[in-house]
Motif scaffolding. Structure first.
Motif, PDB file in Angstrom:
ATOM      1  N   ASP A   1       0.845  -1.194   0.000  1.00 52.31           N
ATOM      2  CA  ASP A   1       0.000   0.000   0.000  1.00 52.31           C
ATOM      3  C   ASP A   1       0.877   1.240   0.000  1.00 52.31           C
ATOM      4  OD1 ASP A   1      -1.827   2.029   0.308  1.00 52.31           O
ATOM      5  OD2 ASP A   1      -2.639   1.296   2.208  1.00 52.31           O
ATOM      6  N   PRO A   2       1.216   1.787  -1.183  1.00 55.77           N
ATOM      7  CA  PRO A   2       2.110   2.935  -1.269  1.00 55.77           C
ATOM      8  C   PRO A   2       1.594   4.183  -0.544  1.00 55.77           C
ATOM      9  CG  PRO A   2       1.565   2.095  -3.471  1.00 55.77           C
ATOM     10  CD  PRO A   2       0.809   1.285  -2.483  1.00 55.77           C
ATOM     11  N   GLU A   3       0.308   4.191  -0.215  1.00 55.60           N
ATOM     12  CA  GLU A   3      -0.236   5.322   0.546  1.00 55.60           C
ATOM     13  C   GLU A   3       0.373   5.387   1.952  1.00 55.60           C
ATOM     14  OE1 GLU A   3      -2.410   7.710  -0.635  1.00 55.60           O
ATOM     15  OE2 GLU A   3      -2.043   6.730  -2.562  1.00 55.60           O
ATOM     16  N   LEU A   4       0.999   4.288   2.385  1.00 57.76           N
ATOM     17  CA  LEU A   4       1.628   4.247   3.703  1.00 57.76           C
ATOM     18  C   LEU A   4       3.031   4.870   3.702  1.00 57.76           C
ATOM     19  CD1 LEU A   4       0.621   0.672   4.932  1.00 57.76           C
ATOM     20  CD2 LEU A   4      -0.351   2.869   5.634  1.00 57.76           C
ATOM     21  N   LEU A   5       3.569   5.201   2.533  1.00 59.25           N
ATOM     22  CA  LEU A   5       4.932   5.753   2.466  1.00 59.25           C
ATOM     23  C   LEU A   5       5.133   6.990   3.340  1.00 59.25           C
ATOM     24  CD1 LEU A   5       6.084   5.285  -1.231  1.00 59.25           C
ATOM     25  CD2 LEU A   5       7.241   4.483   0.821  1.00 59.25           C
ATOM     26  N   PRO A   6       4.266   8.007   3.269  1.00 64.07           N
ATOM     27  CA  PRO A   6       4.507   9.179   4.122  1.00 64.07           C
ATOM     28  C   PRO A   6       4.528   8.824   5.616  1.00 64.07           C
ATOM     29  CG  PRO A   6       2.899   9.703   2.424  1.00 64.07           C
ATOM     30  CD  PRO A   6       3.130   8.215   2.364  1.00 64.07           C
ATOM     31  N   GLY A   7       3.633   7.951   6.039  1.00 63.48           N
ATOM     32  CA  GLY A   7       3.625   7.533   7.437  1.00 63.48           C
ATOM     33  C   GLY A   7       4.864   6.744   7.806  1.00 63.48           C
ATOM     34  N   ALA A   8       5.346   5.927   6.870  1.00 67.11           N
ATOM     35  CA  ALA A   8       6.562   5.156   7.111  1.00 67.11           C
ATOM     36  C   ALA A   8       7.756   6.091   7.292  1.00 67.11           C
ATOM     37  CB  ALA A   8       6.807   4.186   5.963  1.00 67.11           C
ATOM     38  N   ILE A   9       7.815   7.126   6.487  1.00 65.55           N
ATOM     39  CA  ILE A   9       8.907   8.099   6.608  1.00 65.55           C
ATOM     40  C   ILE A   9       8.849   8.793   7.959  1.00 65.55           C
ATOM     41  CG2 ILE A   9       9.799  10.290   5.690  1.00 65.55           C
ATOM     42  CD1 ILE A   9       8.832   9.178   2.889  1.00 65.55           C
ATOM     43  N   GLU A  10       7.650   9.202   8.372  1.00 62.69           N
ATOM     44  CA  GLU A  10       7.506   9.852   9.683  1.00 62.69           C
ATOM     45  C   GLU A  10       7.890   8.907  10.810  1.00 62.69           C
ATOM     46  OE1 GLU A  10       6.969  13.165   9.998  1.00 62.69           O
ATOM     47  OE2 GLU A  10       6.968  13.102   7.795  1.00 62.69           O
ATOM     48  N   GLU A  11       7.546   7.631  10.672  1.00 65.06           N
ATOM     49  CA  GLU A  11       7.886   6.664  11.713  1.00 65.06           C
ATOM     50  C   GLU A  11       9.397   6.455  11.792  1.00 65.06           C
ATOM     51  OE1 GLU A  11       7.062   3.707  14.787  1.00 65.06           O
ATOM     52  OE2 GLU A  11       6.465   5.721  14.198  1.00 65.06           O
ATOM     53  N   VAL A  12      10.074   6.421  10.661  1.00 63.80           N
ATOM     54  CA  VAL A  12      11.540   6.312  10.683  1.00 63.80           C
ATOM     55  C   VAL A  12      12.144   7.521  11.393  1.00 63.80           C
ATOM     56  CG1 VAL A  12      13.620   6.353   9.254  1.00 63.80           C
ATOM     57  CG2 VAL A  12      11.740   4.829   8.660  1.00 63.80           C
ATOM     58  N   LEU A  13      11.626   8.712  11.091  1.00 58.78           N
ATOM     59  CA  LEU A  13      12.140   9.924  11.727  1.00 58.78           C
ATOM     60  C   LEU A  13      11.890   9.913  13.239  1.00 58.78           C
ATOM     61  CD1 LEU A  13      10.990  12.458   9.018  1.00 58.78           C
ATOM     62  CD2 LEU A  13      13.365  11.881   9.588  1.00 58.78           C
ATOM     63  N   ARG A  14      10.743   9.409  13.647  1.00 60.40           N
ATOM     64  CA  ARG A  14      10.448   9.307  15.079  1.00 60.40           C
ATOM     65  C   ARG A  14      11.311   8.239  15.733  1.00 60.40           C
ATOM     66  NH1 ARG A  14       8.625   6.094  18.779  1.00 60.40           N
ATOM     67  NH2 ARG A  14       8.280   4.447  17.257  1.00 60.40           N
ATOM     68  N   TYR A  15      11.406   7.110  15.085  1.00 59.76           N
ATOM     69  CA  TYR A  15      12.100   5.949  15.629  1.00 59.76           C
ATOM     70  C   TYR A  15      13.595   6.210  15.810  1.00 59.76           C
ATOM     71  CZ  TYR A  15      12.677   0.885  16.288  1.00 59.76           C
ATOM     72  OH  TYR A  15      12.930  -0.363  16.791  1.00 59.76           O
ATOM     73  N   ASP A  16      14.178   6.959  14.898  1.00 62.15           N
ATOM     74  CA  ASP A  16      15.609   7.273  14.949  1.00 62.15           C
ATOM     75  C   ASP A  16      15.783   8.723  14.507  1.00 62.15           C
ATOM     76  OD1 ASP A  16      18.330   7.095  15.179  1.00 62.15           O
ATOM     77  OD2 ASP A  16      18.592   5.683  13.527  1.00 62.15           O
ATOM     78  N   ALA A  17      15.520   9.635  15.417  1.00 64.03           N
ATOM     79  CA  ALA A  17      15.498  11.068  15.108  1.00 64.03           C
ATOM     80  C   ALA A  17      16.806  11.535  14.458  1.00 64.03           C
ATOM     81  CB  ALA A  17      15.229  11.870  16.372  1.00 64.03           C
ATOM     82  N   PRO A  18      16.707  12.370  13.409  1.00 60.36           N
ATOM     83  CA  PRO A  18      17.906  12.839  12.718  1.00 60.36           C
ATOM     84  C   PRO A  18      18.767  13.758  13.580  1.00 60.36           C
ATOM     85  CG  PRO A  18      15.960  13.923  11.838  1.00 60.36           C
ATOM     86  CD  PRO A  18      15.480  12.866  12.789  1.00 60.36           C
ATOM     87  N   SER A  19      18.163  14.405  14.548  1.00 58.07           N
ATOM     88  CA  SER A  19      18.897  15.238  15.495  1.00 58.07           C
ATOM     89  C   SER A  19      18.591  14.700  16.883  1.00 58.07           C
ATOM     90  CB  SER A  19      18.437  16.701  15.375  1.00 58.07           C
ATOM     91  OG  SER A  19      18.985  17.475  16.416  1.00 58.07           O
ATOM     92  N   GLN A  20      19.596  14.219  17.584  1.00 61.76           N
ATOM     93  CA  GLN A  20      19.367  13.577  18.872  1.00 61.76           C
ATOM     94  C   GLN A  20      19.190  14.577  20.016  1.00 61.76           C
ATOM     95  OE1 GLN A  20      18.947  10.157  19.560  1.00 61.76           O
ATOM     96  NE2 GLN A  20      18.624  10.232  17.360  1.00 61.76           N
ATOM     97  N   PHE A  21      19.751  15.751  19.879  1.00 58.69           N
ATOM     98  CA  PHE A  21      19.547  16.753  20.924  1.00 58.69           C
ATOM     99  C   PHE A  21      19.720  18.150  20.350  1.00 58.69           C
ATOM    100  CE2 PHE A  21      24.100  16.216  20.959  1.00 58.69           C
ATOM    101  CZ  PHE A  21      24.593  17.485  21.230  1.00 58.69           C
ATOM    102  N   GLN A  22      19.138  19.103  21.066  1.00 52.17           N
ATOM    103  CA  GLN A  22      19.239  20.508  20.693  1.00 52.17           C
ATOM    104  C   GLN A  22      19.461  21.298  21.968  1.00 52.17           C
ATOM    105  OE1 GLN A  22      15.592  21.391  18.531  1.00 52.17           O
ATOM    106  NE2 GLN A  22      15.676  19.343  17.677  1.00 52.17           N
ATOM    107  N   GLY A  23      20.274  22.317  21.907  1.00 52.15           N
ATOM    108  CA  GLY A  23      20.535  23.154  23.064  1.00 52.15           C
ATOM    109  C   GLY A  23      19.730  24.445  23.004  1.00 52.15           C
ATOM    110  N   ARG A  24      19.238  24.869  24.140  1.00 51.12           N
ATOM    111  CA  ARG A  24      18.483  26.114  24.242  1.00 51.12           C
ATOM    112  C   ARG A  24      18.846  26.810  25.550  1.00 51.12           C
ATOM    113  NH1 ARG A  24      17.788  24.740  19.787  1.00 51.12           N
ATOM    114  NH2 ARG A  24      15.862  24.414  18.648  1.00 51.12           N
ATOM    115  N   VAL A  25      18.452  28.075  25.642  1.00 51.77           N
ATOM    116  CA  VAL A  25      18.576  28.842  26.874  1.00 51.77           C
ATOM    117  C   VAL A  25      17.163  29.236  27.290  1.00 51.77           C
ATOM    118  CG1 VAL A  25      19.480  30.949  27.934  1.00 51.77           C
ATOM    119  CG2 VAL A  25      20.866  29.708  26.267  1.00 51.77           C
TER     120      VAL A  25
END
Length: 123
Positions: free
Chosen positions: A16-40
C-alpha cells in the motif's frame, strides 16, 4: 534499514504505497535525525516537576522524546501506521529545520524507486 529489519512493515508499505509518508515519519520518530538541541530558558519554567530557571542552558534530548511512552504508545515498536500528533524531530517554531521538506521528499523518492525496482530489496 528499518524496513529491512521489520519485513512485516515493509510488506505493508510495499502493498500500500499510501503508507509511504507515514513510514517516513515513523523512521524519523524511531531514529530522530537530530538527537539533541541546546536552548537557553527565556523564563522560569517547570517541566515534569523539574524547575528550570531563566537563563539556564537546557539540552532537549529529541531522540529520547521521540521514544517517550507518554506521547507514543509502545514507543520502541516500529509501526508505519502510527499517526503521531506532534513531530519534533526537525525542531519546532523558530528553530525548525529549513530542510525538513526536502528530506521528506528525498526519502519518498528513494522509497518509491526501491519499491518499484526491488519488490524484495536486500538492504
Amino acid at each position: 534499514v528499518y524496513l529491512a529489519r521489520h519485513p512485516d512493515q515493509r510488506r505493508r508499505v510495499w502493498g500500500d504505497p499510501e503508507l509511504l509518508p507515514g513510514a517516513i515519519e515513523e523512521v524519523l520518530r524511531y531514529d530522530a535525525p537530530s538527537q539533541f538541541q541546546g536552548r537557553v530558558a527565556l523564563r522560569d519554567a517547570e517541566v515534569h516537576g523539574v524547575a528550570i530557571p531563566r537563563g539556564a542552558r537546557v539540552a532537549l534530548v529529541t531522540g529520547a522524546a521521540c521514544r517517550d511512552e507518554r506521547e507514543f504508545p509502545e514507543p520502541d515498536r516500529f509501526d508505519v501506521e502510527r499517526r503521531p500528533e506532534r513531530q519534533i524531530y526537525f525542531g519546532h517554531g523558530n528553530h525548525v529545520c529549513i530542510g525538513k521538506s526536502l528530506a521528506r521528499l528525498e526519502a519518498r523518492v528513494v522509497l518509491e524507486e526501491v519499491r518499484v525496482r526491488h519488490e524484495r530489496p536486500r538492504l
